[in-house]
Design an enzyme around this catalytic site. Structure first.
Site, short mmCIF file in Angstrom:
data_model
loop_
_atom_site.label_atom_id
_atom_site.label_comp_id
_atom_site.label_asym_id
_atom_site.label_seq_id
_atom_site.Cartn_x
_atom_site.Cartn_y
_atom_site.Cartn_z
N HIS B 478 0.86 -1.18 0.00
CA HIS B 478 0.00 0.00 0.00
C HIS B 478 0.91 1.24 0.00
CE1 HIS B 478 -2.66 -2.94 2.49
NE2 HIS B 478 -2.81 -3.15 1.18
C1 LIG Z 1 -0.83 -8.15 -3.95
C2 LIG Z 1 -1.64 -6.95 -3.57
C3 LIG Z 1 -2.71 -7.09 -2.68
C4 LIG Z 1 -3.46 -5.98 -2.31
N1 LIG Z 1 -4.53 -6.15 -1.49
C5 LIG Z 1 -5.29 -5.09 -1.12
C6 LIG Z 1 -6.46 -5.25 -0.29
O1 LIG Z 1 -6.82 -6.35 0.11
N2 LIG Z 1 -7.15 -4.15 0.05
C7 LIG Z 1 -6.79 -2.90 -0.36
O2 LIG Z 1 -7.45 -1.95 0.02
N3 LIG Z 1 -5.71 -2.72 -1.18
C8 LIG Z 1 -4.97 -3.79 -1.56
N4 LIG Z 1 -3.89 -3.61 -2.41
C9 LIG Z 1 -3.57 -2.24 -2.86
C10 LIG Z 1 -4.44 -1.80 -4.02
O3 LIG Z 1 -4.22 -2.64 -5.12
C11 LIG Z 1 -4.10 -0.36 -4.35
O4 LIG Z 1 -4.34 0.43 -3.20
C12 LIG Z 1 -4.96 0.22 -5.47
O5 LIG Z 1 -4.88 -0.56 -6.63
C13 LIG Z 1 -4.49 1.64 -5.77
O6 LIG Z 1 -5.28 2.17 -6.78
P1 LIG Z 1 -4.78 3.36 -7.69
O7 LIG Z 1 -5.79 3.53 -8.76
O8 LIG Z 1 -4.46 4.52 -6.83
O9 LIG Z 1 -3.36 2.87 -8.28
P2 LIG Z 1 -3.02 1.56 -9.17
O10 LIG Z 1 -4.06 0.54 -8.99
O11 LIG Z 1 -1.63 1.19 -8.84
O12 LIG Z 1 -3.10 2.09 -10.66
C14 LIG Z 1 -2.24 3.05 -11.16
C15 LIG Z 1 -2.17 2.91 -12.67
O13 LIG Z 1 -1.46 4.02 -13.18
C16 LIG Z 1 -0.65 3.60 -14.25
N5 LIG Z 1 0.47 4.54 -14.42
C17 LIG Z 1 1.55 4.68 -13.63
N6 LIG Z 1 2.37 5.62 -14.13
C18 LIG Z 1 1.79 6.09 -15.25
C19 LIG Z 1 2.16 7.07 -16.21
N7 LIG Z 1 3.28 7.77 -16.10
N8 LIG Z 1 1.34 7.28 -17.27
C20 LIG Z 1 0.18 6.58 -17.40
N9 LIG Z 1 -0.21 5.65 -16.50
C21 LIG Z 1 0.58 5.41 -15.43
C22 LIG Z 1 -0.19 2.23 -13.81
O14 LIG Z 1 0.27 1.47 -14.92
C23 LIG Z 1 -1.42 1.67 -13.13
O15 LIG Z 1 -2.21 0.91 -14.01
C24 LIG Z 1 -3.13 -4.70 -2.82
C25 LIG Z 1 -2.08 -4.56 -3.72
C26 LIG Z 1 -1.35 -5.68 -4.11
C27 LIG Z 1 -0.25 -5.50 -5.10
#
Ligand SMILES: Cc1cc2nc3c(=O)[nH]c(=O)nc-3n(C[C@H](O)[C@H](O)[C@H](O)COP(=O)(O)OP(=O)(O)OC[C@H]3O[C@@H](n4cnc5c(N)ncnc54)[C@H](O)[C@@H]3O)c2cc1C
Ligand code: SF4
Lengths: 184, 541
Positions: B478
């Site tokens: 996280h």
């Molecule tokens: C194994 C694992 C288990 C987890 N379990 C939990 C859980 O049980 N409960 C929970 O609350 N959370 C959990 N998480 C965390 C959760 O996955 C993240 O908190 C959540 O996905 C974050 O969402 P986000 O949209 O902020 O970022 P992300 O889901 O990381 O998405 C960001 C996106 O931005 C894209 N990106 C990055 N840089 C650029 C750029 N320069 N240009 C264009 N695109 C870009 C990336 O490719 C990615 O697709 C877990 C994570 C993992 C890895």
């Protein structure tokens, strides 16, 4: 323990994103039979040899308690051989096993008795090799023959039940079994 | 689709056919994880012209069963399940604590939720006031009450199955789906917990306990982390597809390289695609690229105006990197424990969470349903087959039992995301440097969590075989704190609305805005904040 078609074909895999499935293991399997085109005898022979070799290997790598191996392995292979890349790699690994069998024991792998088949696989090093898609012959045999067959068995309900888990990882066995206690 | 289609036959999906910029875009969103997807969906629904730029590819839903093979076979590493690319995803690790970044994220449409576990809790009220209530960390500029309606909306959007938790903050309505019933192994724990006066309650899951929003109920594949072939586990693709139906444009393999700007506005995002480099202009920008890539992009976008990095007048961009720490313990019982039927948790305990103070951090306890080895994974390693293998599986599977827990770490200046100038990615940009550091309060709390876990396992009669304690803990994946929220532009990056202090048309939707982390998995809070950001952007453009 009898392997069934249900073991080989996860009936639930046919579900689309919007389909609800309740009784998961009762639905009918939907595997396609391979397209056996009578004009392409060589292919038919190759396919038959591949399948009989995989069944013969399964008889070695599966425990004695398992029955119904022929149908199980064939149904599983239907889904594994439908594409190009994986099917070609399995065919290569199977050919390597048959080559060894023929050069050391003068017969195709499937024609050897089970102990000799076990020896062929071990003499090739498939028991101690790491499974690799793009490795030594031993590593590829481990990946495409031995582990391919073990993946099929132990992610199926019957394979799981042998170990005490009727809904093993990889099988869509529903959400009841995790709530149940052990059989009494 | 039937049987088990081979992992090897997965084709790279073609993705977008046109990667050129969208004319007259109102809003450009960087990142198609759940945060970007939710903002896109809301804003498209409100009638705005929305474009989402996503660095990774679009994955084909129908390939998920084949990807499951990658999750089970030992030949594939975890990052390979979602096609992590070593050059694209390279990173440094200069901190005292190692950080396995590519196990901690997935890149592509859907983001890290493709890979996640899917536990979704609200933060507790005290988490928003750590400094004033617990005497450490910092206060958020918003309270639980500010987020409460957004939490409820986020639970509806994600589809959350959950039940009563006597320790959780107040809520107005039940979660949209009933909780998954407790597992058999929960029932073993329940007797021990009763004896010790420890309450167990359901885990809220972003996972369908019944058909929801046109998506399947959970069918028990048991590989939730890293791939759910049925779609019962929520992921960001749900809202990306919904946004597209409402007119949003989603461009995959569009890695934003720089944010072009003047003194107080972003003017364009320049992005690299397989077809060439483009420039997307928009009235408003929402950064939703996750807690590592958002600060990296801001640092890369430095200029004469912002020599230390864009939106970084405070110097806080990249600083205060936090994760949750894992505390766990497990062993074997002399009876069957029925593990590994499903890949998610059904019971937890927040009983000790609000005891947090300056000395001890908040923490939660988890009761595992997947302790010990999965037979199929065991079967694919080892030198045996036939009857010998079956004997080994029978010996190895069946009696394992374990507990986990998450512990808060405090924000620290010396825990940060920087740029590793010595290594460049596939576009020639310096890669992120994860410099992770953890303090004594978290380590003390891990010991405290271990003590409680030990008392429960002892009461149960478990032969304890492993402990994840202060010396062997690891991150929960996280990524928080790296563009922190605050009222004072001198020490925070975004304001209470998640708009950057420096730039009028730039919002951040991510756990990177969390000033402190609490000990709850972050994504429900990310989703709630994303919906709040969407309201703010809607009002502004
Ligand atoms: C194994 C694992 C288990 C987890 N379990 C939990 C859980 O049980 N409960 C929970 O609350 N959370 C959990 N998480 C965390 C959760 O996955 C993240 O908190 C959540 O996905 C974050 O969402 P986000 O949209 O902020 O970022 P992300 O889901 O990381 O998405 C960001 C996106 O931005 C894209 N990106 C990055 N840089 C650029 C750029 N320069 N240009 C264009 N695109 C870009 C990336 O490719 C990615 O697709 C877990 C994570 C993992 C890895
Ligand atoms: S157990 Fe349920 S949520 Fe997990 S992978 Fe299987 S269907 Fe998906």
């Amino acid at each position: 323990m009898e392997l069934t078609r249900r073991d080989a074909v996860s009936a639930l895999t046919a579900l689309g994103a919007s389909v609800a499935v309740a009784g998961c293991s009762d639905a009918a399997p939907t595997a396609q039979q391979p397209d056996r085109d009578a004009d392409v005898d060589a292919d038919v022979d190759a396919d038959t040899e591949l399948r009989e070799t995989m069944v013969a290997a399964a008889e070695v790598v599966y425990p004695d308690e398992v029955t119904g191996i022929d149908t199980f392995v064939n149904t599983f292979l239907d889904s594994r051989l439908a594409g190009d890349r994986h099917a070609a790699s399995v065919a290569d690994a199977v050919a390597a096993v048959n080559d060894r069998a023929k050069s050391w024991y003068d017969d195709r792998f499937a024609a050897l008795d089970a102990d000799t088949r076990d020896s062929v696989l071990r003499e090739m090093g498939a028991d101690t090799a790491e499974p690799h898609r793009d490795g030594s012959t031993a590593e590829e045999v481990r990946y495409y023959v031995v582990n391919e067959l073990l993946l099929a068995l132990y992610s199926s309900p019957t394979g799981g039940e042998l170990v005490g888990i009727e809904n093993p990882q990889g099988h869509a066995g529903g959400t009841d079994s995790y709530q149940r206690g052990p059989p009494t | 689709m039937s049987g088990r289609p081979p992992a090897e036959d997965i084709e790279t999906s073609a993705g977008a056919t046109d990667r050129t910029p969208v004319a007259d875009a109102d809003v450009c969103i960087v990142g198609a994880g759940p945060a970007g997807a939710l903002v896109a969906d809301r804003l498209a629904d409100a009638g705005h012209e929305v474009v989402v730029l996503e660095a990774g590819p679009r994955f084909d839903f129908d390939d998920r069963l084949a990807r499951q093979e990658k999750a089970i076979r030992p030949t594939y590493s975890r990052p390979e399940v979602w096609d992590s690319d070593p050059e694209r995803d390279a990173h440094g690790n200069s901190g005292p604590w190692f950080y396995p970044l590519n196990h901690a994220r997935a890149r592509g449409v859907g983001g890290s939720t493709l890979h996640w576990q899917g536990m979704v809790m609200r933060l507790h009220e005290g988490d928003f006031n750590s400094k004033s209530e617990r005497g450490v960390g910092t206060d958020w500029p918003i309270d639980y009450a500010d987020l409460r309606p957004y939490y409820a909306a986020a639970e509806q959007e994600l589809g959350v199955a959950g039940g009563d938790n006597p320790f959780a903050p107040p809520r107005e309505e039940p979660r949209p789906m009933p909780a998954f019933p407790p597992s058999y192994s929960d029932s073993l724990f329940a007797d021990a917990c009763d004896e010790l006066g420890i309450a167990m309650h359901p885990v809220p899951n972003a996972r369908n306990s019944e058909v929801y929003d046109g998506r399947s109920q959970c069918v028990g594949y048991g590989t939730c982390q890293p791939v759910c072939p049925s779609g019962a586990k929520y992921d960001g693709t749900v809202h990306i597809e919904s946004a597209e139906e409402k007119g949003a444009t989603v461009i995959d393999r569009a890695a934003v390289q720089r944010l072009a700007h003047d003194a107080d506005r972003i003017t364009a995002a320049t992005y690299a695609t397989p077809d060439g480099e483009y420039r997307q202009e928009a009235d408003a920008f929402v950064l939703a690229a996750g807690g590592v890539e958002i600060p990296r992009l801001l640092l890369l976008s430095e200029s004469e105006q912002y020599p230390e990095g864009l939106a970084n007048s405070s110097g806080a961009v990249g600083r205060f990197f936090m994760d949750h720490l894992f505390a766990g313990m497990g062993g074997t019982l002399d009876e069957p424990t029925r593990q590994n039927h499903v890949g998610f948790l059904t019971s937890e305990s927040h009983q000790f969470y609000d005891d947090a103070d300056a000395e001890f951090a908040p923490f939660k306890l988890e009761f595992f349903n997947y302790a010990g080895p999965s037979p199929v994974e065991m079967a694919l390693t080892g030198d045996d087959w036939g009857n010998d293998l079956l004997d080994r599986l029978r010996d190895g599977y069946g009696t394992h039992i374990a507990m986990g827990g998450l512990v808060e770490q405090l924000p620290r200046e010396d825990s940060y995301i920087g740029l590793d100038e010595s290594t460049t990615d596939n576009h020639g940009n310096p890669v992120p440097d994860v410099h992770w550091n953890v303090g004594d309060r978290a380590l003390r709390t891990i010991e405290r969590a271990n003590e409680i876990q030990r008392s429960i396992l002892d009461e149960l009669g478990v032969d304890i075989e492993w402990t994840a304690g202060p010396d062997s803990t690891g991150p929960a994946y996280h990524h928080m704190g790296t563009t922190r929220m605050g009222d004072d532009p001198a020490d925070s990056v975004v304001d209470a609305e998640c708009r950057t202090h420096d730039l009028d048309n730039c919002w951040i939707a991510s756990s990177s805005v969390f000033p402190t982390g609490g000990a709850m998995n972050p994504t429900l809070t990310i989703a709630a904040l994303a919906l709040r950001v969407a309201d703010a952007v809607d009002a502004a453009v």
